[in-house]
Design an enzyme around this catalytic site. Sequence first.
Site, PDB file in Angstrom:
ATOM      1  N   GLU A 183       8.455  -4.725   3.586  1.00 44.43           N
ATOM      2  CA  GLU A 183       7.816  -3.480   3.164  1.00 44.43           C
ATOM      3  C   GLU A 183       6.517  -3.795   2.426  1.00 44.43           C
ATOM      4  OE1 GLU A 183      10.883  -0.095   2.852  1.00 44.43           O
ATOM      5  OE2 GLU A 183      10.863  -1.140   0.952  1.00 44.43           O
ATOM      6  N   GLY A 220      11.683   5.999   3.565  1.00 47.41           N
ATOM      7  CA  GLY A 220      11.793   6.781   2.341  1.00 47.41           C
ATOM      8  C   GLY A 220      11.557   8.254   2.621  1.00 47.41           C
ATOM      9  N   GLY A 221      10.334   8.702   2.355  1.00 52.35           N
ATOM     10  CA  GLY A 221       9.993  10.128   2.435  1.00 52.35           C
ATOM     11  C   GLY A 221      10.490  10.838   3.692  1.00 52.35           C
ATOM     12  N   GLY A 275       5.079   4.974   0.607  1.00 53.12           N
ATOM     13  CA  GLY A 275       4.821   6.285   0.013  1.00 53.12           C
ATOM     14  C   GLY A 275       3.358   6.667  -0.016  1.00 53.12           C
ATOM     15  N   GLU A 333       9.658  -0.848  -5.749  1.00 48.00           N
ATOM     16  CA  GLU A 333       9.637   0.032  -6.922  1.00 48.00           C
ATOM     17  C   GLU A 333      10.448  -0.581  -8.063  1.00 48.00           C
ATOM     18  OE1 GLU A 333      10.813   3.536  -4.795  1.00 48.00           O
ATOM     19  OE2 GLU A 333       8.855   3.566  -3.821  1.00 48.00           O
ATOM     20  N   SER A 389       5.983   4.156   4.967  1.00 41.38           N
ATOM     21  CA  SER A 389       5.416   5.327   5.655  1.00 41.38           C
ATOM     22  C   SER A 389       5.842   5.460   7.123  1.00 41.38           C
ATOM     23  CB  SER A 389       3.887   5.331   5.536  1.00 41.38           C
ATOM     24  OG  SER A 389       3.509   5.413   4.175  1.00 41.38           O
ATOM     25  N   HIS A 395      13.734  -3.828  -4.019  1.00 45.36           N
ATOM     26  CA  HIS A 395      12.733  -2.852  -3.555  1.00 45.36           C
ATOM     27  C   HIS A 395      11.481  -2.966  -4.436  1.00 45.36           C
ATOM     28  CE1 HIS A 395      10.727   0.915  -2.706  1.00 45.36           C
ATOM     29  NE2 HIS A 395      11.405   0.926  -1.564  1.00 45.36           N
ATOM     30  N   ASN A 404      16.263   5.507   2.779  1.00 43.42           N
ATOM     31  CA  ASN A 404      16.276   5.202   1.345  1.00 43.42           C
ATOM     32  C   ASN A 404      15.846   6.470   0.611  1.00 43.42           C
ATOM     33  OD1 ASN A 404      15.922   4.267  -1.237  1.00 43.42           O
ATOM     34  ND2 ASN A 404      14.141   2.986  -0.773  1.00 43.42           N
ATOM     35  N   TRP A 405      16.808   7.167   0.049  1.00 41.69           N
ATOM     36  CA  TRP A 405      16.495   8.465  -0.559  1.00 41.69           C
ATOM     37  C   TRP A 405      15.809   8.350  -1.912  1.00 41.69           C
ATOM     38  CZ3 TRP A 405      21.363  12.053   0.400  1.00 41.69           C
ATOM     39  CH2 TRP A 405      21.479  12.285   1.775  1.00 41.69           C
ATOM     40  N   LYS A 406      15.808   7.181  -2.492  1.00 38.74           N
ATOM     41  CA  LYS A 406      15.232   6.986  -3.830  1.00 38.74           C
ATOM     42  C   LYS A 406      15.827   8.011  -4.792  1.00 38.74           C
ATOM     43  CE  LYS A 406      11.262   5.102  -1.510  1.00 38.74           C
ATOM     44  NZ  LYS A 406       9.850   4.793  -1.520  1.00 38.74           N
TER      45      LYS A 406
HETATM   46  P1  PGA Z   1       8.292   5.479   2.493  1.00 37.74           P
HETATM   47  O1  PGA Z   1       9.242   4.519   1.638  1.00 37.74           O
HETATM   48  O2  PGA Z   1       8.889   5.603   3.850  1.00 37.74           O
HETATM   49  O3  PGA Z   1       8.301   6.792   1.734  1.00 37.74           O
HETATM   50  O4  PGA Z   1       6.941   4.837   2.522  1.00 37.74           O
HETATM   51  C1  PGA Z   1       9.842   3.379   2.227  1.00 37.74           C
HETATM   52  C2  PGA Z   1      10.617   2.628   1.199  1.00 37.74           C
HETATM   53  O5  PGA Z   1      10.196   2.614   0.038  1.00 37.74           O
HETATM   54  O6  PGA Z   1      11.672   2.031   1.494  1.00 37.74           O
END
Ligand code: PGA
Length: 259
Positions: free
Chosen positions: A169, A236-237, A175, A99, A215, A97, A9-11
């Site tokens: 999640e 994500g990251g 994050g 966010e 994470s 998600h 997930n590149w956001k």
């Molecule tokens: P993260 O994000 O791996 O940076 O914690 C995961 C996500 O939000 O899907």
Amino acid sequence: MRHLLIAGNWKMNKDVYETQHFAKALKDYADKYATPKVEIVIAPVYPFLSSAQQILKDSPVRLAAQDVSAHEDGAFTGEVSATMLASLHLPYCIVGHSERRQYHQETDDLVNAKLIKLLKVGINPIFCLGERLEQREANETYQVLDTQLKGGLEDINLVTGVEIVIAYEPVWAIGTGKVATPQQAQEAQAYIRNWLEQNYSTKVAERLLILYGGSVKPDNITELLSQPDIDGALIGGASLKIEHYTAMLETAGQVRKDK
Ligand code: PGA
């Protein structure tokens, strides 16, 4: 037997050049890492989906959008509809998600409307859910999961073979570098699978993939993927660097062989 799905997930990261560069690099690795047991998905931002798709057209890497509108096509400035995503033949779209829930006040009802729109046009949703820290500390995790599952899946009949992927999640792990322990993740995901069994059927519970997200990194993915109810990761990251992402794909192949 369920396969593993490793989704990046590149956001809101990577411009068009960075997207193309990553897609080209991933294409070179994909034949080695994508197998019937390991599926590879990346989710770039909307404007660069086509460009990534062009580069990846003869590769097993599959693409996901990061969100979708709950509306039909029309006067909704800034939104992208499910039919538009379907016109790109996208296999996946992330929905709900944390966010989106947090910064855009998305409710379970809205998430449900989006899921329904996607399913109507044949796109598999990656339906995200999970508790916030204060909810976990107040021992409300299962209640929160119940509410999100019930609200998000209202009027969706999974028994008829509809495919959706669930991503657990925990918000406090996204994050933050604070990963859920493999036991915490396994417990929550077993709860979700049991919920699916109670509310749909054993077949549905056994069929649906449940990913873990929060994470996930090269150095913690092995233990997470080794859990019986963790069928992959939404990352994500750590999905933004090709060397980290491919390291995790390699691990997935290894774990799946042993699992
Ligand atoms: P993260 O994000 O791996 O940076 O914690 C995961 C996500 O939000 O899907």
